[in-house]
Design an enzyme around this catalytic site. Sequence first.
Site, PDB file in Angstrom:
ATOM      1  N   VAL A  65      20.744   7.232  10.077  1.00  0.00           N
ATOM      2  CA  VAL A  65      20.948   8.682   9.963  1.00  0.00           C
ATOM      3  C   VAL A  65      22.390   9.118  10.245  1.00  0.00           C
ATOM      4  O   VAL A  65      22.740  10.261   9.999  1.00  0.00           O
ATOM      5  CB  VAL A  65      19.961   9.483  10.856  1.00  0.00           C
ATOM      6  CG1 VAL A  65      18.534   9.276  10.428  1.00  0.00           C
ATOM      7  CG2 VAL A  65      20.160   9.169  12.334  1.00  0.00           C
ATOM      8  N   SER A 154      14.786  17.676  23.802  1.00  0.00           N
ATOM      9  CA  SER A 154      14.305  16.972  25.005  1.00  0.00           C
ATOM     10  C   SER A 154      14.414  17.936  26.177  1.00  0.00           C
ATOM     11  O   SER A 154      15.261  18.850  26.156  1.00  0.00           O
ATOM     12  CB  SER A 154      15.197  15.756  25.269  1.00  0.00           C
ATOM     13  OG  SER A 154      14.986  15.261  26.569  1.00  0.00           O
ATOM     14  N   TYR A 166      23.415  12.383  26.062  1.00  0.00           N
ATOM     15  CA  TYR A 166      22.086  12.656  25.502  1.00  0.00           C
ATOM     16  C   TYR A 166      21.730  14.139  25.675  1.00  0.00           C
ATOM     17  O   TYR A 166      21.273  14.805  24.731  1.00  0.00           O
ATOM     18  CB  TYR A 166      21.076  11.761  26.219  1.00  0.00           C
ATOM     19  CG  TYR A 166      19.662  11.830  25.692  1.00  0.00           C
ATOM     20  CD1 TYR A 166      19.309  11.187  24.509  1.00  0.00           C
ATOM     21  CD2 TYR A 166      18.679  12.532  26.377  1.00  0.00           C
ATOM     22  CE1 TYR A 166      18.006  11.232  24.034  1.00  0.00           C
ATOM     23  CE2 TYR A 166      17.375  12.587  25.918  1.00  0.00           C
ATOM     24  CZ  TYR A 166      17.041  11.931  24.744  1.00  0.00           C
ATOM     25  OH  TYR A 166      15.752  11.991  24.267  1.00  0.00           O
ATOM     26  N   SER A 169      23.617  16.236  23.257  1.00  0.00           N
ATOM     27  CA  SER A 169      23.114  16.093  21.886  1.00  0.00           C
ATOM     28  C   SER A 169      21.810  16.860  21.709  1.00  0.00           C
ATOM     29  O   SER A 169      21.577  17.507  20.694  1.00  0.00           O
ATOM     30  CB  SER A 169      22.909  14.614  21.519  1.00  0.00           C
ATOM     31  OG  SER A 169      21.795  14.057  22.207  1.00  0.00           O
ATOM     32  N   ILE A 199       7.933  10.481  27.829  1.00  0.00           N
ATOM     33  CA  ILE A 199       6.898   9.926  26.962  1.00  0.00           C
ATOM     34  C   ILE A 199       7.057   8.403  26.979  1.00  0.00           C
ATOM     35  O   ILE A 199       8.188   7.902  26.891  1.00  0.00           O
ATOM     36  CB  ILE A 199       7.074  10.451  25.508  1.00  0.00           C
ATOM     37  CG1 ILE A 199       7.191  11.994  25.482  1.00  0.00           C
ATOM     38  CG2 ILE A 199       5.955   9.946  24.599  1.00  0.00           C
ATOM     39  CD1 ILE A 199       5.974  12.768  25.921  1.00  0.00           C
TER      40      ILE A 199
HETATM   41  P1  NAP Z   1      11.946   4.800  20.179  1.00  0.00           P
HETATM   42  O1  NAP Z   1      10.604   4.232  20.351  1.00  0.00           O
HETATM   43  O2  NAP Z   1      13.124   4.001  20.587  1.00  0.00           O
HETATM   44  O3  NAP Z   1      12.105   5.284  18.666  1.00  0.00           O
HETATM   45  C1  NAP Z   1      13.322   5.747  18.167  1.00  0.00           C
HETATM   46  C2  NAP Z   1      13.395   5.402  16.707  1.00  0.00           C
HETATM   47  O4  NAP Z   1      14.607   5.925  16.159  1.00  0.00           O
HETATM   48  C3  NAP Z   1      13.389   3.895  16.450  1.00  0.00           C
HETATM   49  O5  NAP Z   1      12.491   3.594  15.439  1.00  0.00           O
HETATM   50  C4  NAP Z   1      14.829   3.626  16.046  1.00  0.00           C
HETATM   51  O6  NAP Z   1      15.012   2.558  15.119  1.00  0.00           O
HETATM   52  C5  NAP Z   1      15.199   4.923  15.350  1.00  0.00           C
HETATM   53  N1  NAP Z   1      16.647   5.044  15.250  1.00  0.00           N
HETATM   54  C6  NAP Z   1      17.576   4.862  16.208  1.00  0.00           C
HETATM   55  N2  NAP Z   1      18.810   5.003  15.708  1.00  0.00           N
HETATM   56  C7  NAP Z   1      18.659   5.304  14.393  1.00  0.00           C
HETATM   57  C8  NAP Z   1      19.552   5.559  13.344  1.00  0.00           C
HETATM   58  N3  NAP Z   1      20.883   5.560  13.530  1.00  0.00           N
HETATM   59  N4  NAP Z   1      19.045   5.808  12.108  1.00  0.00           N
HETATM   60  C9  NAP Z   1      17.731   5.798  11.900  1.00  0.00           C
HETATM   61  N5  NAP Z   1      16.820   5.557  12.846  1.00  0.00           N
HETATM   62  C10 NAP Z   1      17.280   5.304  14.086  1.00  0.00           C
HETATM   63  O7  NAP Z   1      12.070   6.162  21.013  1.00  0.00           O
HETATM   64  P2  NAP Z   1      11.162   7.487  21.091  1.00  0.00           P
HETATM   65  O8  NAP Z   1      10.997   7.776  22.515  1.00  0.00           O
HETATM   66  O9  NAP Z   1      10.005   7.401  20.200  1.00  0.00           O
HETATM   67  O10 NAP Z   1      12.214   8.558  20.543  1.00  0.00           O
HETATM   68  C11 NAP Z   1      11.958   9.402  19.446  1.00  0.00           C
HETATM   69  C12 NAP Z   1      12.693  10.707  19.639  1.00  0.00           C
HETATM   70  O11 NAP Z   1      12.133  11.400  20.765  1.00  0.00           O
HETATM   71  C13 NAP Z   1      14.176  10.557  19.937  1.00  0.00           C
HETATM   72  O12 NAP Z   1      14.891  11.561  19.256  1.00  0.00           O
HETATM   73  C14 NAP Z   1      14.249  10.772  21.429  1.00  0.00           C
HETATM   74  O13 NAP Z   1      15.505  11.219  21.837  1.00  0.00           O
HETATM   75  C15 NAP Z   1      13.175  11.809  21.615  1.00  0.00           C
HETATM   76  N6  NAP Z   1      12.677  11.960  22.973  1.00  0.00           N
HETATM   77  C16 NAP Z   1      12.005  10.934  23.574  1.00  0.00           C
HETATM   78  C17 NAP Z   1      11.534  11.117  24.879  1.00  0.00           C
HETATM   79  C18 NAP Z   1      10.784  10.043  25.619  1.00  0.00           C
HETATM   80  O14 NAP Z   1      10.475  10.238  26.804  1.00  0.00           O
HETATM   81  N7  NAP Z   1      10.449   8.922  24.987  1.00  0.00           N
HETATM   82  C19 NAP Z   1      11.759  12.322  25.545  1.00  0.00           C
HETATM   83  C20 NAP Z   1      12.446  13.341  24.901  1.00  0.00           C
HETATM   84  C21 NAP Z   1      12.895  13.151  23.608  1.00  0.00           C
HETATM   85  P3  NAP Z   1      15.259   1.054  15.619  1.00  0.00           P
HETATM   86  O15 NAP Z   1      13.962   0.599  16.141  1.00  0.00           O
HETATM   87  O16 NAP Z   1      15.678   0.377  14.392  1.00  0.00           O
HETATM   88  O17 NAP Z   1      16.331   1.120  16.654  1.00  0.00           O
END
Ligand code: NAP
Length: 272
Positions: A65, A154, A166, A169, A199
């Site tokens: 992205v 977030s 973070y 962003s 999460i």
């Molecule tokens: P995750 O399991 O690490 O999933 C993130 C996904 O984004 C992965 O599939 C990753 O691909 C992909 N990604 C990373 N860099 C990318 C890029 N440059 N282009 C395209 N795809 C990319 O984490 P998650 O917790 O589900 O996170 C999802 C969203 O929720 C994020 O925006 C995160 O900031 C947000 N969020 C999460 C939490 C939490 O507690 N988990 C809390 C608040 C917000 P790869 O596997 O190839 O790296």
Amino acid sequence: MSGLLKDKVAVITGAGRGIGQATAFLFAKEGAKLFLCDLDKKPLDETVSKIKSAGGIAEGIVCDVTKKEDCKKAMKAGADLGNGSIDILTNIAGITRDKILHTMSLEDWNFTLNVNLTGTFLCIQSAAPYMRDPAKEESKSGKIKTRSIINISSTSARGNIGQVNYASSKAGIIGLTKTVAKEWARFNITCNAIAPGVIETRLTQVRKEGEDFGIPEEQKQMIKMLQKQTGLARELGQPEDVAKVALFFASDLSAYVTGQVLTVAGGMIGTI
Ligand code: NAP
């Protein structure tokens, strides 16, 4: 399946794991035609094939992205699933590179801002020809169709120790969301954001030696204790908890809601 997204074409970024994957599974169950994007081919392909085996419709493309050309290619291919139109864009791709401010490198700052904020901007801009343009045409003939954009902020957007990059962003995503909501409201395109708390995904797993992702063991224990004492009576949030809110914003249930940020944090004090 209750068909809340029946026949809608949805593009989801970061769909190979975590919240993105849970959202893809739920949207497919609700009848959407999916176009999935991720950085890694393997988890992306696995997600696509699981949806297909369950009878859903899904295609996927490797897309970074942070690269404009990748985003343009992905949105065009997504629109091809819907005769040139995208109904739902869900920007979930995101990363962390946590460091305390005075030790944070410019590289970690730029990398995080690029993926989380610039990546979301590039995807929305690349989707404009397939969301804004068709909506503009339709409005000439008095047709009103709801399209939706869902971004992931977030609770860290309000500030979090060790996450200056973070947090900035994710705060930026709120400004981006509210601006898109205002600019595209006249085309009946809603734009809302979800602000998850903690999460259980790769980003919040206990960090292993040499890995970029995750949080220290002590921090995880502290979060669990906070959840127990101040949050809803259950374990930490699961990707499905966020996916269900994304479904609300993606479906016509929220057709008159735009520019909003909804916290999904189980009521935990410290995250809200
Ligand atoms: P995750 O399991 O690490 O999933 C993130 C996904 O984004 C992965 O599939 C990753 O691909 C992909 N990604 C990373 N860099 C990318 C890029 N440059 N282009 C395209 N795809 C990319 O984490 P998650 O917790 O589900 O996170 C999802 C969203 O929720 C994020 O925006 C995160 O900031 C947000 N969020 C999460 C939490 C939490 O507690 N988990 C809390 C608040 C917000 P790869 O596997 O190839 O790296």
